[in-house]
Scaffold this motif. Structure first.
Motif, PDB file in Angstrom:
ATOM      1  N   ASN A  82       0.714  -1.131  -0.029  1.00 33.22           N
ATOM      2  CA  ASN A  82       0.268   0.068   0.162  1.00 33.22           C
ATOM      3  C   ASN A  82       0.866   1.413  -0.068  1.00 33.22           C
ATOM      4  O   ASN A  82       0.763   2.180  -0.798  1.00 33.22           O
ATOM      5  N   GLU A  83       1.811   1.337   0.826  1.00 29.81           N
ATOM      6  CA  GLU A  83       2.851   2.521   0.901  1.00 29.81           C
ATOM      7  C   GLU A  83       3.454   2.529  -0.131  1.00 29.81           C
ATOM      8  O   GLU A  83       3.903   3.948  -0.728  1.00 29.81           O
ATOM      9  N   ALA A  84       4.170   1.666  -0.534  1.00 30.54           N
ATOM     10  CA  ALA A  84       5.031   1.648  -1.759  1.00 30.54           C
ATOM     11  C   ALA A  84       4.088   2.133  -3.174  1.00 30.54           C
ATOM     12  O   ALA A  84       4.838   2.909  -3.725  1.00 30.54           O
ATOM     13  N   ALA A  85       2.953   1.929  -3.216  1.00 31.83           N
ATOM     14  CA  ALA A  85       2.172   2.015  -4.431  1.00 31.83           C
ATOM     15  C   ALA A  85       1.717   3.672  -4.430  1.00 31.83           C
ATOM     16  O   ALA A  85       1.620   4.384  -5.512  1.00 31.83           O
ATOM     17  N   THR A  86       1.652   3.999  -3.253  1.00 33.58           N
ATOM     18  CA  THR A  86       1.300   5.303  -3.061  1.00 33.58           C
ATOM     19  C   THR A  86       2.490   6.228  -3.383  1.00 33.58           C
ATOM     20  O   THR A  86       2.493   7.242  -4.096  1.00 33.58           O
ATOM     21  N   LEU A  87       3.749   5.900  -2.847  1.00 34.88           N
ATOM     22  CA  LEU A  87       4.887   6.604  -3.142  1.00 34.88           C
ATOM     23  C   LEU A  87       5.314   6.499  -4.618  1.00 34.88           C
ATOM     24  O   LEU A  87       5.781   7.706  -5.242  1.00 34.88           O
ATOM     25  N   VAL A  88       5.094   5.260  -5.423  1.00 24.82           N
ATOM     26  CA  VAL A  88       5.463   5.237  -6.820  1.00 24.82           C
ATOM     27  C   VAL A  88       4.531   6.043  -7.557  1.00 24.82           C
ATOM     28  O   VAL A  88       4.795   6.879  -8.611  1.00 24.82           O
ATOM     29  N   GLY A  89       3.367   6.475  -7.221  1.00 28.73           N
ATOM     30  CA  GLY A  89       2.396   7.276  -8.032  1.00 28.73           C
ATOM     31  C   GLY A  89       2.729   8.764  -7.840  1.00 28.73           C
ATOM     32  O   GLY A  89       2.373   9.458  -8.737  1.00 28.73           O
ATOM     33  N   ILE A  90       3.253   9.147  -6.746  1.00 26.86           N
ATOM     34  CA  ILE A  90       3.396  10.665  -6.327  1.00 26.86           C
ATOM     35  C   ILE A  90       4.423  11.355  -7.462  1.00 26.86           C
ATOM     36  O   ILE A  90       4.041  12.494  -7.909  1.00 26.86           O
ATOM     37  N   PRO A  91       5.464  10.778  -7.725  1.00 19.49           N
ATOM     38  CA  PRO A  91       6.246  11.695  -8.981  1.00 19.49           C
ATOM     39  C   PRO A  91       5.737  12.082  -9.984  1.00 19.49           C
ATOM     40  O   PRO A  91       6.111  12.940 -10.858  1.00 19.49           O
ATOM     41  N   ASN A  92       4.533  11.448 -10.565  1.00 18.32           N
ATOM     42  CA  ASN A  92       3.854  11.724 -11.833  1.00 18.32           C
ATOM     43  C   ASN A  92       3.689  13.253 -11.849  1.00 18.32           C
ATOM     44  O   ASN A  92       3.292  13.918 -12.681  1.00 18.32           O
ATOM     45  N   SER A  93       3.108  13.800 -10.555  1.00 12.86           N
ATOM     46  CA  SER A  93       2.578  15.281 -10.279  1.00 12.86           C
ATOM     47  C   SER A  93       2.658  15.290  -8.690  1.00 12.86           C
ATOM     48  O   SER A  93       1.622  15.316  -8.143  1.00 12.86           O
ATOM     49  N   PRO A  94       3.907  15.469  -8.231  1.00 13.10           N
ATOM     50  CA  PRO A  94       4.006  15.587  -6.946  1.00 13.10           C
ATOM     51  C   PRO A  94       2.940  16.641  -6.297  1.00 13.10           C
ATOM     52  O   PRO A  94       2.596  16.320  -5.041  1.00 13.10           O
TER      53      PRO A  94
END
Length: 738
Positions: free
Chosen positions: A212-224
């Motif tokens: 859950n936490e990893a998927a959240t962080l992986v998605g952020i850089p697309n638009s921080p």
């Protein structure tokens, strides 16, 4: 027309058609070749000024500089970006797999650029969608070596990016590239790299992240900004589910894992990855200023340096505690203390106290001003420099000087001893013990202030000494660090070392870029210095202005030093040393030059800096075997005592054969030494306690010259020596003596 003619014409037409097609095709081919050559030339020009991409350093951005104490403990980090690099095996597999599945599903099969990904991105964009075609390698290049060009939407930038990406794939493994990418990508909220992001959002290490936490962080850089879970939770959760879907499609996770995780809330648990809150902020500010002399601010904040310092954590803790406890006991919120302690054997700064309340809120008594490097009037602690200058000039510590209550030196300058005490005729050594202003100003006048200033520089004081005679009594403002350097030179037998705070500096790859080398220099004749040390030992013995050192110091070490009090009791000093350590303590009001009060009465060297000095030295030298001060292999040679002329002293007192005994107002008899040359300095006998009020307001010698350093100024005076009673509580002496 004959058949031959018709055939010939038909043949000619056929050839004409053939020639025309060949010409067109040839022209097109030639045009393509020309365009290719031209484009090749253009592309070649685009690739001429590429930044260096051959070093791994090129792909590490804004790594903080870390500072360590003498035991290797990190005490601060100077950073531009909130970042901490980690190895690939310190990152959760969910992060690594999710990043590849989301950002570059063919990462492990392409050569740096992904033609299929580019075509897919074009199709998506033509149909109204949005999708990037850059590989992880290209994104790494764009965010690091081409960071200055990352916002240029030009063919030139894309060609350069693709070229470097291809070259990178030839140099580094896929895992190395992925590791560099995860350490540099921006995750929002000032978090650069996966470790910083893990702590910022979940307060845990990157190795501990759940799916859950990893998927959240992986998605952020697309638009921080848009996917910031603190400000736009629903958008972040939706993006997390997109990442989970791509991990499912790639076969990284199962349908059950997807269903369970996509139904969960994001377990936010904010943390803070920052080392800017220094354990010892005054010292680390000082180290930073030293680094700025050789490195740019950008290098310090982003260069990933490792800086190893001399600070001894146990001694530093003892220094902080000694100063804080005494200041707290003063009942004076405006009072502050500075302490600098130097290892005499190598010049290392082992402790530095720059204040008691670091911060920017002055209304709360906070300050970022480092009192250890801040300059204040030194009072009579500067007389040690005058003493050395006089002895180097040939003046024996046995020379006799009249020390009246006050003395007219020039038409505009009349310094006085503290409380107008008349110390009578006594040796230079004894005048030092009682800290007579009227005696010392005559010494400075006799040798010249130029020699005093020269000695100050020789001992390590960089501050320019004002030429007026009042500077001999401490009117010039000097920092505790400079005074510690000078006194350490004396404690070392005249061997000077610059104070050392940094022992080694390494770059981010562990290469040593600076390493301190000991460079001692004998700057004063050792025999003269050894005689001076004996004089300064008298200051801490019975009858001296620092006599209470004997009752407060519990370690078995010889001790010498000098007290100092500026005009109006605004600055209280004790500069003392043992064979191992030189420690200087200054106390005064932090924000002005007003009188120091301790527990409601005028403060003194006796009840403020000396107890701090002794408490620190007791802790710092606890269990250390006794050592002795240095000795010389020859005797110092001085001019005959009767060769000196003093403005307030009869020449007859230093004439050979003068046998008259003179008595001071304290009843101390001074028997003149009839010998000259290499006489040993005498230790003064204990004078009777001078008449003082029941609640003494004295306790320190003043500069006698104001803050200008000129010859006009206040009356001044020397410290009042007494024989103190032994305090019942060592940290709270009851009989102030100065």
């Amino acid at each position: 027309m004959g058949i031959r003619t018709r055939r010939a014409r038909a043949h000619s037409k056929t050839h004409f058609v053939g020639f025309g097609l060949a010409g067109v095709l040839g022209f097109i081919a030639l045009l393509c070749v020309t365009l290719a050559l031209s484009l090749g030339a253009v592309v070649s020009s685009w690739l001429e000024d590429l930044p260096d991409y051959t070093s791994a350093d090129a792909f590490l951005v804004a790594e903080p500089t870390r500072v360590y104490d003498a035991d290797g403990n990190e005490i601060v980090a100077y950073y531009l970006q909130n970042r901490r690099s980690v190895e690939l095996d310190e990152i959760s597999d969910y992060v690594k797999q999710g990043t590849v599945d989301t950002e570059d599903v063919r990462f492990y099969s392409h050569n740096g650029i992904d033609a299929e990904g580019i075509m897919r991105a074009v199709v998506v964009q033509l149909t109204g969608g949005s999708e990037g075609g850059s590989t992880i390698t290209q994104q790494l290049v764009r965010n690091t070596v081409l960071s200055d060009e990352q916002f240029e939407n030009t063919l030139r930038r894309k060609v350069r990016e693709a070229y470097i990406a291809i070259q990178m794939e030839k140099t580094y493994t896929k895992d190395q590239i992925l590791n560099m990418y995860l350490n540099t990508i921006y995750y929002g909220n000032s978090a650069y790299g996966i470790e910083a992001a893990s702590i910022t959002y979940f307060n845990k290490h990157a190795s501990e992240l759940t799916l859950n936490e990893a998927a959240t962080l992986v998605g952020i850089p697309n638009s921080p900004t848009y996917y910031d879970p603190f400000n736009n939770y629903d958008a972040c959760k939706s993006r997390r589910n997109v990442v989970l879907q791509r991990m499912l499609s790639a076969g990284t996770i199962t349908q059950e894992e997807y269903d369970a995780t996509s139904a969960e809330e994001i377990p936010l648990n904010p943390g803070q990855l920052t080392d800017s809150e220094s354990t010892y902020p005054y010292f680390t500010d000082y180290v930073r200023n030293l680094l700025l002399q050789d490195f740019s601010s950008d290098t310090i904040q982003a260069g990933g340096l490792n800086v190893y310092t001399t600070l001894d954590p146990e001694k530093q803790q003892a220094a902080e505690q000694a100063a804080a406890e005494r200041i707290a006991a003063s009942g004076n919120d405006e009072l502050g203390a500075a302490l600098v302690s130097i290892d005499n054997s190598n010049g290392y700064i082992v402790a530095m106290v720059g204040g008691q309340n670091y911060g920017t809120d002055e209304s709360a008594g906070q300050s970022t001003v480092n009192l250890a490097t801040n300059k204040r009037q030194t009072g009579s602690s500067f007389k040690t420099i005058v003493l050395l200058a006089a002895m180097q000039d040939g003046m024996s510590p046995t020379v006799l000087i009249n020390c009246p209550s006050s003395i007219q030196i020039t038409p505009t300058y009349r310094p006085s001893n503290i409380d107008n005490h008349n110390y009578g005729v006594r040796t230079l050594a004894s005048a030092t013990a009682v800290s007579s202003n009227t005696g010392y100003v005559q010494v400075a006048e006799a040798i010249g202030m130029d020699k005093v200033a020269s000695m100050a520089s020789t001992l390590g004081i960089d501050t320019e000494i004002e030429p007026g005679l009042s500077s001999a009594l401490g009117a010039t403002q000097i920092s505790p660090l400079e005074m510690a350097e000078a006194y350490s030179t004396i404690a070392s037998g005249g061997v000077h070392r610059n104070p050392v705070a940094i022992t080694r500096i390494e770059d981010r790859n562990g290469n040593v870029v600076y390493e301190h080398e000991d460079d001692p220099e004998q700057v004063v004749d050792e025999a003269i210095v050894c005689d001076a040390i004996k004089v300064l030992e008298g200051v801490t013995q019975s009858g001296g202005t620092a006599a209470n050192v004997q009752s407060l110091l519990t370690v078995d070490q010889p001790v010498a030093g000098k007290t100092g009090t500026s005009d109006n009791y605004a600055d209280l000093w004790f500069c003392g040393f043992t064979p191992q350590l030189t420690t200087v303590v200054w106390t005064g009001r932090m924000h002005d030059n007003q009188r120091v009060y301790f527990q409601g009465s005028t403060g003194s060297t006796y009840n403020v800096p000396i107890p701090i000095w002794c408490a620190y030295m007791n802790a710092a030298l606890d269990g250390v075997a006794r050592e002795e001060f240095p000795t010389a292999d020859h005797e110092a040679t001085y001019e005959p005592n009767d060769s000196w002329t003093f403005v307030g002293t009869s020449s007859s007192v230093n004439q050979e054969g003068w046998g008259q005994t003179t008595t001071t107002d304290e009843g101390q008899a001074e028997e003149p030494d009839e010998t000259t040359g290499t006489a040993e300095p005498t230790t003064p006998t204990t004078p009777e306690t001078p008449t003082t009020p029941e609640t003494p307001s004295t306790g320190g010698e003043t500069t006698g010259g104001g803050s200008t350093g000129g010859d006009s100024g206040s009356s001044g005076g020397g410290e009042t020596p007494t024989t103190p009673t032994t305090p019942t509580t060592p940290t709270t002496p009851t009989t102030p003596t100065g």
